[in-house]
Design an enzyme around this catalytic site. Structure first.
Site, PDB file in Angstrom:
ATOM      1  N   TYR A 172      19.054  -8.001  12.305  1.00 35.97           N
ATOM      2  CA  TYR A 172      19.653  -7.730  13.616  1.00 35.97           C
ATOM      3  C   TYR A 172      18.602  -7.500  14.711  1.00 35.97           C
ATOM      4  O   TYR A 172      18.952  -7.335  15.881  1.00 35.97           O
ATOM      5  CB  TYR A 172      20.535  -6.480  13.553  1.00 35.97           C
ATOM      6  CG  TYR A 172      21.687  -6.599  12.581  1.00 35.97           C
ATOM      7  CD1 TYR A 172      22.749  -7.456  12.826  1.00 35.97           C
ATOM      8  CD2 TYR A 172      21.701  -5.842  11.409  1.00 35.97           C
ATOM      9  CE1 TYR A 172      23.806  -7.570  11.927  1.00 35.97           C
ATOM     10  CE2 TYR A 172      22.755  -5.938  10.507  1.00 35.97           C
ATOM     11  CZ  TYR A 172      23.792  -6.805  10.778  1.00 35.97           C
ATOM     12  OH  TYR A 172      24.829  -6.910   9.895  1.00 35.97           O
ATOM     13  N   ASN A 202      29.103   0.874  15.194  1.00 34.34           N
ATOM     14  CA  ASN A 202      30.380   1.566  15.370  1.00 34.34           C
ATOM     15  C   ASN A 202      30.388   2.989  14.802  1.00 34.34           C
ATOM     16  O   ASN A 202      31.395   3.690  14.880  1.00 34.34           O
ATOM     17  CB  ASN A 202      31.536   0.751  14.767  1.00 34.34           C
ATOM     18  CG  ASN A 202      31.372   0.465  13.302  1.00 34.34           C
ATOM     19  OD1 ASN A 202      30.355   0.803  12.709  1.00 34.34           O
ATOM     20  ND2 ASN A 202      32.356  -0.181  12.708  1.00 34.34           N
ATOM     21  N   HIS A 253      22.949  -7.617  20.614  1.00 35.75           N
ATOM     22  CA  HIS A 253      23.526  -6.282  20.399  1.00 35.75           C
ATOM     23  C   HIS A 253      22.442  -5.220  20.223  1.00 35.75           C
ATOM     24  O   HIS A 253      22.723  -4.023  20.359  1.00 35.75           O
ATOM     25  CB  HIS A 253      24.415  -6.317  19.157  1.00 35.75           C
ATOM     26  CG  HIS A 253      25.709  -5.566  19.316  1.00 35.75           C
ATOM     27  ND1 HIS A 253      26.249  -5.189  20.526  1.00 35.75           N
ATOM     28  CD2 HIS A 253      26.601  -5.121  18.377  1.00 35.75           C
ATOM     29  CE1 HIS A 253      27.388  -4.552  20.336  1.00 35.75           C
ATOM     30  NE2 HIS A 253      27.622  -4.485  19.046  1.00 35.75           N
TER      31      HIS A 253
END
Length: 196
Positions: free
Chosen positions: A14, A66, A19
């Protein structure tokens, strides 16, 4: 003491995605201002140092986006950081790529990291919103934010982050309007320089 927290997902896969712009900016602050490792554990990576005269913690939560609220709450509770001294840096689909906005309190805009933070800390913290643009359709969002920046975005990205770092002290000095003005002018010049 200020807490500057970048949002992202842990894991090498990632690292350079849209993001994870929050993590990327934290890494840039660490390098630019010579912050030192303060506390690394399974919940957070934390650095400590100064941006000019302002003492700061830098935080990268090591839970997925999240669940960002849990490690931030744990850290701020233990070190007694006032929520009004927290700045969250995150990607924002509702802002064109290359634009930076700043706000205190207010809606989370559906951002999963902010939703998690709001549930635990409330909404009285500050946000630096880094525009990544929208893919155009809602069903494309999940895959879009987990992709890396395209060629034109990469050309601008480092220059825009440098502008943000150059002016970040203004946020800590409570001069957010000047921060926004300076970064906006500099980013416009950068785009003109590269014809983008």
């Amino acid at each position: 003491m200020h807490l500057i927290c970048g949002l992202g997902n842990p894991g090498k896969q990632y690292k350079y995605t849209r993001h994870n712009i929050g993590f990327r900016i934290i890494d840039s602050i660490v390098s630019e201002f010579d912050f030192k490792e303060f506390k690394f554990d399974k919940s957070n990576e934390c650095y400590k140092g100064k941006i000019r005269k302002n003492s700061c913690f830098l935080l990268k939560p090591q839970k997925y986006m999240n669940n960002s609220g849990d490690p931030i709450w744990t850290f701020t509770t233990y070190y007694k950081v006032n929520i009004e001294n927290i700045i969250i840096i995150h990607d924002d689909l509702d802002i064109d790529f290359g634009k930076i906005k700043y706000k205190s309190d207010g809606s989370n805009g559906g951002h999963r990291g902010l939703i998690s933070i709001d549930k635990i800390l409330g909404t009285k913290y500050n946000r630096v919103r880094f525009g990544i643009s929208h893919p155009g359709k809602k069903n494309l969002v999940d895959s879009y934010v987990l992709k890396k920046f395209n060629k034109n975005e990469k050309i601008l990205l480092d220059n825009i982050i440098n502008s943000l770092l150059k002016n970040f002290y203004l946020l800590l000095d409570n001069k957010k309007d000047l921060f926004l003005t300076n970064t906006s002018i500099e980013i416009k010049k950068i785009k003109e320089k590269y014809g983008l």
